[in-house]
Design a protein around this motif. Structure first.
Motif, PDB file in Angstrom:
ATOM      1  N   GLY A   1       0.817  -1.207   0.000  1.00 39.19           N
ATOM      2  CA  GLY A   1       0.000   0.000   0.000  1.00 39.19           C
ATOM      3  C   GLY A   1       0.852   1.258   0.000  1.00 39.19           C
ATOM      4  O   GLY A   1       0.521   2.240  -0.668  1.00 39.19           O
ATOM      5  N   SER A   2       1.966   1.227   0.729  1.00 41.41           N
ATOM      6  CA  SER A   2       2.824   2.424   0.773  1.00 41.41           C
ATOM      7  C   SER A   2       3.464   2.687  -0.594  1.00 41.41           C
ATOM      8  O   SER A   2       3.584   3.839  -1.012  1.00 41.41           O
ATOM      9  CB  SER A   2       3.878   2.310   1.868  1.00 41.41           C
ATOM     10  OG  SER A   2       4.648   1.151   1.699  1.00 41.41           O
ATOM     11  N   ARG A   3       3.826   1.623  -1.326  1.00 35.99           N
ATOM     12  CA  ARG A   3       4.364   1.808  -2.686  1.00 35.99           C
ATOM     13  C   ARG A   3       3.281   2.352  -3.611  1.00 35.99           C
ATOM     14  O   ARG A   3       3.548   3.176  -4.475  1.00 35.99           O
ATOM     15  CB  ARG A   3       4.900   0.474  -3.247  1.00 35.99           C
ATOM     16  CG  ARG A   3       6.231   0.061  -2.704  1.00 35.99           C
ATOM     17  CD  ARG A   3       7.414   0.812  -3.293  1.00 35.99           C
ATOM     18  NE  ARG A   3       7.497   0.648  -4.735  1.00 35.99           N
ATOM     19  CZ  ARG A   3       7.594   1.658  -5.592  1.00 35.99           C
ATOM     20  NH1 ARG A   3       7.644   2.898  -5.167  1.00 35.99           N
ATOM     21  NH2 ARG A   3       7.662   1.435  -6.886  1.00 35.99           N
TER      22      ARG A   3
ATOM     23  N   GLY B   1       1.576   9.455  -5.866  1.00 37.57           N
ATOM     24  CA  GLY B   1       2.102  10.771  -5.504  1.00 37.57           C
ATOM     25  C   GLY B   1       1.675  11.226  -4.129  1.00 37.57           C
ATOM     26  O   GLY B   1       1.793  12.395  -3.790  1.00 37.57           O
ATOM     27  N   LEU B   2       1.195  10.313  -3.311  1.00 40.97           N
ATOM     28  CA  LEU B   2       0.738  10.648  -1.963  1.00 40.97           C
ATOM     29  C   LEU B   2       1.610   9.895  -0.974  1.00 40.97           C
ATOM     30  O   LEU B   2       1.618   8.673  -0.962  1.00 40.97           O
ATOM     31  CB  LEU B   2      -0.726  10.234  -1.796  1.00 40.97           C
ATOM     32  CG  LEU B   2      -1.479  10.787  -0.602  1.00 40.97           C
ATOM     33  CD1 LEU B   2      -1.641  12.297  -0.730  1.00 40.97           C
ATOM     34  CD2 LEU B   2      -2.843  10.146  -0.494  1.00 40.97           C
ATOM     35  N   SER B   3       2.333  10.626  -0.141  1.00 39.58           N
ATOM     36  CA  SER B   3       3.215   9.988   0.826  1.00 39.58           C
ATOM     37  C   SER B   3       2.388   9.405   1.963  1.00 39.58           C
ATOM     38  O   SER B   3       1.399   9.982   2.384  1.00 39.58           O
ATOM     39  CB  SER B   3       4.214  11.015   1.359  1.00 39.58           C
ATOM     40  OG  SER B   3       5.036  10.422   2.337  1.00 39.58           O
ATOM     41  N   GLU B   4       2.786   8.250   2.462  1.00 37.78           N
ATOM     42  CA  GLU B   4       2.030   7.533   3.493  1.00 37.78           C
ATOM     43  C   GLU B   4       1.852   8.354   4.765  1.00 37.78           C
ATOM     44  O   GLU B   4       0.850   8.241   5.456  1.00 37.78           O
ATOM     45  CB  GLU B   4       2.744   6.225   3.819  1.00 37.78           C
ATOM     46  CG  GLU B   4       1.985   5.342   4.767  1.00 37.78           C
ATOM     47  CD  GLU B   4       2.694   4.035   5.032  1.00 37.78           C
ATOM     48  OE1 GLU B   4       2.260   3.345   5.953  1.00 37.78           O
ATOM     49  OE2 GLU B   4       3.662   3.710   4.339  1.00 37.78           O
ATOM     50  N   ASP B   5       2.820   9.207   5.094  1.00 37.46           N
ATOM     51  CA  ASP B   5       2.739   9.948   6.347  1.00 37.46           C
ATOM     52  C   ASP B   5       1.972  11.269   6.241  1.00 37.46           C
ATOM     53  O   ASP B   5       1.806  11.968   7.226  1.00 37.46           O
ATOM     54  CB  ASP B   5       4.140  10.205   6.910  1.00 37.46           C
ATOM     55  CG  ASP B   5       5.011  11.007   5.945  1.00 37.46           C
ATOM     56  OD1 ASP B   5       4.648  11.099   4.757  1.00 37.46           O
ATOM     57  OD2 ASP B   5       6.049  11.529   6.382  1.00 37.46           O
ATOM     58  N   LEU B   6       1.476  11.596   5.054  1.00 34.78           N
ATOM     59  CA  LEU B   6       0.741  12.843   4.884  1.00 34.78           C
ATOM     60  C   LEU B   6      -0.705  12.688   5.327  1.00 34.78           C
ATOM     61  O   LEU B   6      -1.278  11.609   5.280  1.00 34.78           O
ATOM     62  CB  LEU B   6       0.764  13.276   3.416  1.00 34.78           C
ATOM     63  CG  LEU B   6       2.126  13.677   2.868  1.00 34.78           C
ATOM     64  CD1 LEU B   6       2.010  13.994   1.385  1.00 34.78           C
ATOM     65  CD2 LEU B   6       2.709  14.848   3.609  1.00 34.78           C
ATOM     66  N   THR B   7      -1.306  13.781   5.727  1.00 27.34           N
ATOM     67  CA  THR B   7      -2.714  13.760   6.090  1.00 27.34           C
ATOM     68  C   THR B   7      -3.554  13.757   4.827  1.00 27.34           C
ATOM     69  O   THR B   7      -3.068  14.009   3.734  1.00 27.34           O
ATOM     70  CB  THR B   7      -3.084  15.005   6.922  1.00 27.34           C
ATOM     71  OG1 THR B   7      -2.839  16.157   6.125  1.00 27.34           O
ATOM     72  CG2 THR B   7      -2.291  15.069   8.206  1.00 27.34           C
ATOM     73  N   SER B   8      -4.831  13.503   4.989  1.00 25.40           N
ATOM     74  CA  SER B   8      -5.712  13.385   3.829  1.00 25.40           C
ATOM     75  C   SER B   8      -5.848  14.696   3.059  1.00 25.40           C
ATOM     76  O   SER B   8      -6.159  14.695   1.888  1.00 25.40           O
ATOM     77  CB  SER B   8      -7.086  12.898   4.265  1.00 25.40           C
ATOM     78  OG  SER B   8      -7.662  13.824   5.150  1.00 25.40           O
ATOM     79  N   SER B   9      -5.606  15.819   3.707  1.00 21.01           N
ATOM     80  CA  SER B   9      -5.757  17.101   3.016  1.00 21.01           C
ATOM     81  C   SER B   9      -4.469  17.545   2.331  1.00 21.01           C
ATOM     82  O   SER B   9      -4.419  18.600   1.721  1.00 21.01           O
ATOM     83  CB  SER B   9      -6.203  18.178   4.014  1.00 21.01           C
ATOM     84  OG  SER B   9      -5.217  18.326   5.021  1.00 21.01           O
TER      85      SER B   9
END
Length: 185
Positions: free
Chosen positions: A41-43, A49-57
């Motif tokens: 999932g992290s890959r 283009g969405l980093s795993e540690d970023l928030t949904s916004s």
């Protein structure tokens, strides 16, 4: 001709099992989809283009523009991030939420299936995935494409409204007189 038009659809396949990932990749390619296959999932989030540690916004990184993904198909049971977790991250992102997500699992657990469908998954496939399942993906991709086109039309409309508002702010000598029904009498 139809094969050429269908080849434009790009599917991101996510499965930690190499054998299942290769099977899904082969089925998708046989069905004329472009495929990017990843093992977690992290890959998948990196590809999107969405980093795993970023928030949904959080904003999507520029790398997202390189690969346009039209659908994500993911295994449910994976170490680290489950398919459900990936679904929630995609649906929680303002820029990715319209990408259709399909979950697959070898376990037929009704509560899990309902949870995924209620969480925004378009479909839930039971493994082993069949070639006939691939035909069920196309309507979801087309629906996702039409949402994307609507957003582009709305953006164009907003831009044109801004332009019109700017024109209305111009001084009277720079504007052309407007005729109304009353001035014609």
């Amino acid at each position: 001709m139809a094969v050429v038009a269908e080849a434009q659809f790009h599917v991101l396949a996510v499965d930690d099992s190499l054998m299942d990932r290769k099977l899904i990749e082969r089925l998708l390619k046989t069905s004329s989809f472009q495929v990017t296959a990843v093992d977690s999932g992290s890959r998948a989030l990196e590809v999107l283009g969405l980093s795993e540690d970023l928030t949904s916004s959080a904003a999507v990184s520029p790398a997202h523009n390189e690969i346009e993904v039209n659908l994500v198909i993911t295994d449910y049971c994976m170490p680290g991030m489950t398919g459900y977790d990936l679904l929630k991250k995609i649906k929680g992102s303002s820029s990715l939420k319209d990408i259709p997500v399909v979950i697959m699992s070898s376990e037929n657990v009704p509560s899990r299936i309902n949870r995924c469908l209620e969480g925004g998954a378009e479909e839930f496939f039971l493994k082993p995935v069949q070639l006939s399942d691939m035909k069920r993906l196309r309507p979801h991709i087309l629906k996702g494409k039409s949402k994307e086109q609507q957003l582009q039309q709305e953006e164009t409309s907003i831009t044109s409204n801004k332009r019109k508002a700017r024109d209305d702010e111009l001084s009277p000598e720079r504007r052309r007189p407007r005729l109304s029904n009353n001035s014609l009498i």
